[in-house]
Design a protein around this motif. Structure first.
Motif, PDB file in Angstrom:
ATOM      1  N   THR A   1       0.500  -1.235  -0.086  1.00  0.00           N
ATOM      2  CA  THR A   1      -0.172  -0.096  -0.036  1.00  0.00           C
ATOM      3  C   THR A   1       1.192   1.039   0.106  1.00  0.00           C
TER       4      THR A   1
ATOM      5  N   ASN B   1      -3.544   3.230  -8.663  1.00  0.00           N
ATOM      6  CA  ASN B   1      -4.156   2.804  -8.859  1.00  0.00           C
ATOM      7  C   ASN B   1      -5.799   2.540  -9.495  1.00  0.00           C
TER       8      ASN B   1
ATOM      9  N   SER C   1       0.309   7.705  -6.195  1.00  0.00           N
ATOM     10  CA  SER C   1      -0.586   6.224  -5.908  1.00  0.00           C
ATOM     11  C   SER C   1      -2.301   6.231  -6.899  1.00  0.00           C
ATOM     12  N   GLU C   2      -2.807   7.731  -7.085  1.00  0.00           N
ATOM     13  CA  GLU C   2      -4.441   7.451  -8.250  1.00  0.00           C
ATOM     14  C   GLU C   2      -3.525   6.947  -9.314  1.00  0.00           C
TER      15      GLU C   2
ATOM     16  N   GLU D   1      -0.951   4.419  -1.246  1.00  0.00           N
ATOM     17  CA  GLU D   1      -0.934   5.401  -0.586  1.00  0.00           C
ATOM     18  C   GLU D   1      -0.144   6.301  -0.415  1.00  0.00           C
TER      19      GLU D   1
ATOM     20  N   GLU E   1      -3.893  -0.244  -4.311  1.00  0.00           N
ATOM     21  CA  GLU E   1      -4.158   0.491  -3.341  1.00  0.00           C
ATOM     22  C   GLU E   1      -3.555   1.201  -2.279  1.00  0.00           C
TER      23      GLU E   1
END
Length: 236
Positions: free
Chosen positions: A125, A150, A146-147, A159, A157
């Motif tokens: 993560t 993802n 991250s986005e 972050e 997932e």
């Protein structure tokens, strides 16, 4: 020699720098350096007996697995095979103080590099924003990365995570704006109970070739202090 044994597994065209690290470039127009390290936390050679249960691979308990950082090596090799533009560095001596990356940072000549992305974080993560003694990348960069990963449809997932410790990308925070470390799916590193989530690793590899690394925001200034970190440290 051990170095020759390693080199035969690296892509054709890989070069060795004067510090004993290996590197290769893909494409001509890039601002990202991707890194992993070749050494493991083991002082001797011993046959690894693998034990696999569904998506988790480990050992019979007599050795470490060495997923730290063979998992990162897998990601880099996959990205190179898929021709993702970038500078790819395979560092030596990370487990004994980031020896190879520290030496490279002392005479770093890749002035166009704006991002250093290591693949050497436990779990599934983390996009690391702080290492060693402070910030290594901006929140904006970590959120965007991250986005992006993802949103590729591979069930990631990730972050931003400010609990990083130390890997090779930390050696470049005074030189490069955005330096981070991404989870590659291992756990219990440096122990005989080390395991690797190979399903996550496969999905991460696929995601990493789908995003536009060059479009990520560059916000942090090289060497920039993190005020929140400094205030927190002052009150410890």
């Amino acid at each position: 020699t051990e170095k020759q044994k390693i080199r035969k597994f690296l892509p054709k065209g890989t070069q060795e720098d004067k510090h004993g690290n290996f590197f290769i470039t893909v494409g001509n127009d890039f601002t990202t350096m991707f890194t992993c390290h070749l050494d493991t936390a083991c002082g001797y050679q011993k046959t690894v007996n693998h034990v696999q249960e569904q998506n988790i691979i480990g050992t019979d308990g007599t050795t470490i697995l060495g997923a730290d950082d063979k998992a990162g090596l897998v990601v880099l090799l996959y990205m190179i095979e898929k021709k993702v533009p970038g500078l790819y560095y395979f560092f030596v001596g990370e487990e004994v103080g980031c020896v190879g990356s520290s030496k490279l940072s002392s005479d770093f000549v890749w002035l166009d590099i704006m991002k250093v992305v290591s693949f050497d974080r436990r779990g599934t993560t983390s996009v690391i924003t702080e290492q060693l003694f402070g910030r290594c990348c901006s929140d904006e960069f970590a959120i965007a990365l991250s986005e992006s990963l993802n949103s590729t449809g591979f069930g990631l997932e990730l972050e931003p995570d400010d609990t990083g410790i130390l890997t090779d990308s930390a050696q470049f925070v005074e030189l490069v704006p955005e330096c981070t470390n991404i989870s590659v799916g291992y756990y219990n590193e440096h122990t005989t109970s080390e395991i690797q989530d190979i399903d996550y690793l496969a999905r991460l590899c696929q995601a990493c070739v789908k995003i536009d690394w060059e479009s990520l925001p560059i916000v942090r200034m090289p060497g920039e202090e993190d005020d929140d970190f400094e205030i927190g440290r002052a009150h410890v």
